[in-house]
Structures are given as structure tokens and as C-alpha cells.
Design an enzyme around this catalytic site. Sequence first.
Site, PDB file in Angstrom:
ATOM      1  N   ARG A 100      -7.129  79.192  73.487  1.00 33.45           N
ATOM      2  CA  ARG A 100      -6.080  78.356  74.077  1.00 33.45           C
ATOM      3  C   ARG A 100      -5.906  78.821  75.515  1.00 33.45           C
ATOM      4  O   ARG A 100      -5.604  79.980  75.769  1.00 33.45           O
ATOM      5  CB  ARG A 100      -4.757  78.510  73.317  1.00 33.45           C
ATOM      6  CG  ARG A 100      -3.575  77.997  74.108  1.00 33.45           C
ATOM      7  CD  ARG A 100      -2.297  77.931  73.321  1.00 33.45           C
ATOM      8  NE  ARG A 100      -2.351  76.852  72.347  1.00 33.45           N
ATOM      9  CZ  ARG A 100      -1.273  76.350  71.742  1.00 33.45           C
ATOM     10  NH1 ARG A 100      -0.077  76.826  72.021  1.00 33.45           N
ATOM     11  NH2 ARG A 100      -1.401  75.389  70.857  1.00 33.45           N
ATOM     12  N   HIS A 127      -5.911  68.606  73.041  1.00 37.37           N
ATOM     13  CA  HIS A 127      -5.436  69.416  71.913  1.00 37.37           C
ATOM     14  C   HIS A 127      -6.050  68.825  70.634  1.00 37.37           C
ATOM     15  O   HIS A 127      -5.368  68.221  69.811  1.00 37.37           O
ATOM     16  CB  HIS A 127      -3.909  69.386  71.869  1.00 37.37           C
ATOM     17  CG  HIS A 127      -3.300  70.467  71.028  1.00 37.37           C
ATOM     18  ND1 HIS A 127      -4.038  71.430  70.375  1.00 37.37           N
ATOM     19  CD2 HIS A 127      -1.992  70.739  70.738  1.00 37.37           C
ATOM     20  CE1 HIS A 127      -3.229  72.241  69.721  1.00 37.37           C
ATOM     21  NE2 HIS A 127      -1.985  71.850  69.926  1.00 37.37           N
ATOM     22  N   GLN A 130      -4.852  69.655  66.967  1.00 34.58           N
ATOM     23  CA  GLN A 130      -3.570  69.018  66.670  1.00 34.58           C
ATOM     24  C   GLN A 130      -3.795  67.598  66.141  1.00 34.58           C
ATOM     25  O   GLN A 130      -3.286  67.225  65.077  1.00 34.58           O
ATOM     26  CB  GLN A 130      -2.707  68.968  67.942  1.00 34.58           C
ATOM     27  CG  GLN A 130      -1.369  68.281  67.742  1.00 34.58           C
ATOM     28  CD  GLN A 130      -0.458  69.063  66.830  1.00 34.58           C
ATOM     29  OE1 GLN A 130      -0.210  70.231  67.077  1.00 34.58           O
ATOM     30  NE2 GLN A 130       0.053  68.450  65.768  1.00 34.58           N
ATOM     31  N   ASP A 219       6.015  64.107  71.961  1.00 36.59           N
ATOM     32  CA  ASP A 219       5.723  65.499  72.304  1.00 36.59           C
ATOM     33  C   ASP A 219       6.685  65.876  73.439  1.00 36.59           C
ATOM     34  O   ASP A 219       7.311  64.985  74.043  1.00 36.59           O
ATOM     35  CB  ASP A 219       4.246  65.615  72.756  1.00 36.59           C
ATOM     36  CG  ASP A 219       3.823  67.058  73.051  1.00 36.59           C
ATOM     37  OD1 ASP A 219       4.563  67.995  72.681  1.00 36.59           O
ATOM     38  OD2 ASP A 219       2.745  67.238  73.663  1.00 36.59           O
ATOM     39  N   CYS A 259       4.253  67.096  67.498  1.00 34.62           N
ATOM     40  CA  CYS A 259       3.341  68.238  67.298  1.00 34.62           C
ATOM     41  C   CYS A 259       4.079  69.568  67.299  1.00 34.62           C
ATOM     42  O   CYS A 259       3.540  70.550  66.798  1.00 34.62           O
ATOM     43  CB  CYS A 259       2.245  68.216  68.352  1.00 34.62           C
ATOM     44  SG  CYS A 259       2.878  68.300  70.026  1.00 34.62           S
ATOM     45  N   ARG A 287      -1.818  71.721  59.968  1.00 35.15           N
ATOM     46  CA  ARG A 287      -2.673  72.420  60.951  1.00 35.15           C
ATOM     47  C   ARG A 287      -3.513  73.483  60.241  1.00 35.15           C
ATOM     48  O   ARG A 287      -4.678  73.696  60.570  1.00 35.15           O
ATOM     49  CB  ARG A 287      -1.795  73.089  62.025  1.00 35.15           C
ATOM     50  CG  ARG A 287      -1.049  72.126  62.938  1.00 35.15           C
ATOM     51  CD  ARG A 287      -1.977  71.381  63.867  1.00 35.15           C
ATOM     52  NE  ARG A 287      -2.785  72.271  64.686  1.00 35.15           N
ATOM     53  CZ  ARG A 287      -2.359  72.907  65.781  1.00 35.15           C
ATOM     54  NH1 ARG A 287      -1.119  72.733  66.209  1.00 35.15           N
ATOM     55  NH2 ARG A 287      -3.173  73.691  66.479  1.00 35.15           N
TER      56      ARG A 287
HETATM   57  N1   CP Z   1       1.618  72.259  68.025  1.00 30.08           N
HETATM   58  C1   CP Z   1       1.165  73.434  68.493  1.00 30.08           C
HETATM   59  O1   CP Z   1       0.019  73.568  68.926  1.00 30.08           O
HETATM   60  O2   CP Z   1       2.096  74.432  68.440  1.00 30.08           O
HETATM   61  P1   CP Z   1       1.967  75.860  69.106  1.00 30.08           P
HETATM   62  O3   CP Z   1       2.046  75.654  70.602  1.00 30.08           O
HETATM   63  O4   CP Z   1       3.120  76.648  68.594  1.00 30.08           O
HETATM   64  O5   CP Z   1       0.643  76.444  68.738  1.00 30.08           O
HETATM   65  N1  NVA Z   2       1.727  69.145  75.208  1.00 28.86           N
HETATM   66  C1  NVA Z   2       2.220  70.396  74.710  1.00 28.86           C
HETATM   67  C2  NVA Z   2       1.691  70.637  73.345  1.00 28.86           C
HETATM   68  C3  NVA Z   2       2.182  71.890  72.704  1.00 28.86           C
HETATM   69  C4  NVA Z   2       1.590  72.113  71.359  1.00 28.86           C
HETATM   70  C5  NVA Z   2       1.825  71.512  75.651  1.00 28.86           C
HETATM   71  O1  NVA Z   2       0.677  71.518  76.136  1.00 28.86           O
HETATM   72  O2  NVA Z   2       2.662  72.378  75.919  1.00 28.86           O
END
Ligand code: CP
Ligand code: NVA
Length: 301
Positions: A100, A127, A130, A219, A259, A287
Site C-alpha cells: 500500500r 484499490h 477493495q 467513500d 469501503c 475483504r
Molecule cells: N477499506 C480499506 O482499505 O480500509 P483500510 O484503509 O483500513 O485498509
Molecule cells: N479513498 C480512500 C480509501 C480508503 C480505504 C483513500 O485512499 O484514503
Amino acid sequence: MKRDFLAITDFSTEEMNQVFKLAFDMKNKKIEPKPLEDKVVACIFHKPSLRTRVSFEVGIAQLGGRSLYITEKEIELGKRESIHDAAKVLSRYVDMIVIRTFSHKGVEDLAKYADVPVVNGLTDLLHPCQVMGDLFSIIEKKGGIENLIISYLGDGNNVCNSWLNASTRFSFELRIGTASVTEPDKKIFENAKRVDLSKIVLTYDPEEAVKDADVVYTDVWASMGQKNLVLQKEKLLKDFQVNKKLLSFAKKDCVVMHCLPAERGKEITDEVMDGPNSVIFDQAENRLHIQKAIMAKLLGS
Ligand code: CP
Ligand code: NVA
């Protein structure tokens, strides 16, 4: 040849269906494969995470493997040494990499040079894990994805871009309700339009976006790395808040998805998030199941 999962489009529709079936069988304990027995997965996180980190680490353990949590402090990917060198060295120690980070190009480079599978756990652009989990949740709740109206309300971010990618693999109607300056990635949007498998609607009108929807999805308005834009985005997107009034334009039996993490009272109200249409916590659980299936698939299960 090793496989990576950096974008939904790395899988064909047939492969996605295999992953959903595998996730279903693992979730229902019909099978308990251990493709990670005696294997180690590096989990590199340059942004915070609850769901992705914990579901990957738990999933890796359940598949028989061990995980190694690595933050920016340890490897300073691309700074302390090149992504190429880090990828080559990591590949000598571990059997898979979950990452990530901010730059999608950085993850593509890591995958290009790594000799082991790389899984995208979120970048600024995409993502995919997700949305794989979300598709699986929709199939569970609605019996399928084809021909549904899926309304995505709010910021045209990494999650929205992954929905556009999903629209090139299954046929549904994707309605994106957002402001003109928060539209999704132009290239990804145009590709989805060009593929023309799903109907794609982009609108600045929240009621049009949500009308008769089977799925209402939102989101956070300001993603990780953009928190300096919170006030600006709030102003732009406030009319897209998923609240009881807006939800009344969707189908009565629609499912509400987010999400997470959510900013309750901003993009979604408590009433909707905790209301009867919400499947948000089932969505979070999935997930775990989908990522186990993705890892198993990449390892040839
Ligand atoms: N939805 C999601 O990816 O959550 P986190 O940022 O907590 O991993
Ligand atoms: N769009 C959000 C998703 C978090 C899971 C971000 O990138 O922060």
C-alpha cells in the site's frame, strides 16, 4: 510465469468468477487450502490501514503462511535504494509482496522487477482488492452483478477508478455522482467508455445519480494523502452525502456500501450507515475472504 494483481483488469471475467467461487468456498469452509504453507509474505504499508493490513495478515496466517509488516521507515522504497534493487532483494527472501503506497507507477515498477507476485493494497490511483471484495459482497446480497444499477457518490478517487475498471469485466450500469473537479481518472474513465460493456453515467446531479439504484456506494471525500483538501472537498461534495432523503430515490431494497474508514456525518449519515440497507460491515468482512482467494489464485490454486 508469476502473476501480479495491481488492477482489476489484471484478471479476466472468467478469472474473477473463479476468485469469487474460491472466496465463497473458503468463507463457507467447504475448502481450507494452505497455498502459503512454509511461505512468507511481505506487507509493505506506506499509509495507515485497519482492514487491508489486518485482513491480509489474518488471511496469510489462515492460508498457512507468515506475514512481515514493513513500514516506510524500514525500506524507504525508492529513496534508500532503487525500487529495482529492493524488488530483487525482497524476492530472495519472501514469496509474495502486498503493498500500500502513494504512487501507482512505483507499484508497477516493483511488480516489474520482483520475481514474486505483487498485490496492490491501495495506491492513489486504484484499490482493486477493495472492489473485488465489493463485487463479491454484491453477488452474495443480490445474487449477481449483471444489470444492476450501481451508484457511486462522492470523490472520483482510487475506489471509483477501480469501479470503472470493474465495469469493463461485468455488465452493469455505473452512475458516478460527483463534482466537475472531483471526477475520476480521465484515462480510466475513457477506457471504460471505450470498452462499452457497462453503461457509464457521469452526473453532477445527486438525485439522478442515485435514482432506482440497486447499490449506493460512497467513500471519504478526502483520501489519504489529501487531507489538506478536506474543507475544499466538503464544499464541493456536500450535496452527495448519502442520507435518508437521497436514499429515498434509490430502490427500496438497495444495499448501501462504504469501503471504510467513514467520516460519519460527512459523506454518510449515522442513520444510513447503521440503517437496514447498510451492508457495510459484511463488506468489510469480505475483504478477508476475497484476498485469501486472490492470493491463492496468484499462487496457482
Ligand atoms: N477499506 C480499506 O482499505 O480500509 P483500510 O484503509 O483500513 O485498509
Ligand atoms: N479513498 C480512500 C480509501 C480508503 C480505504 C483513500 O485512499 O484514503
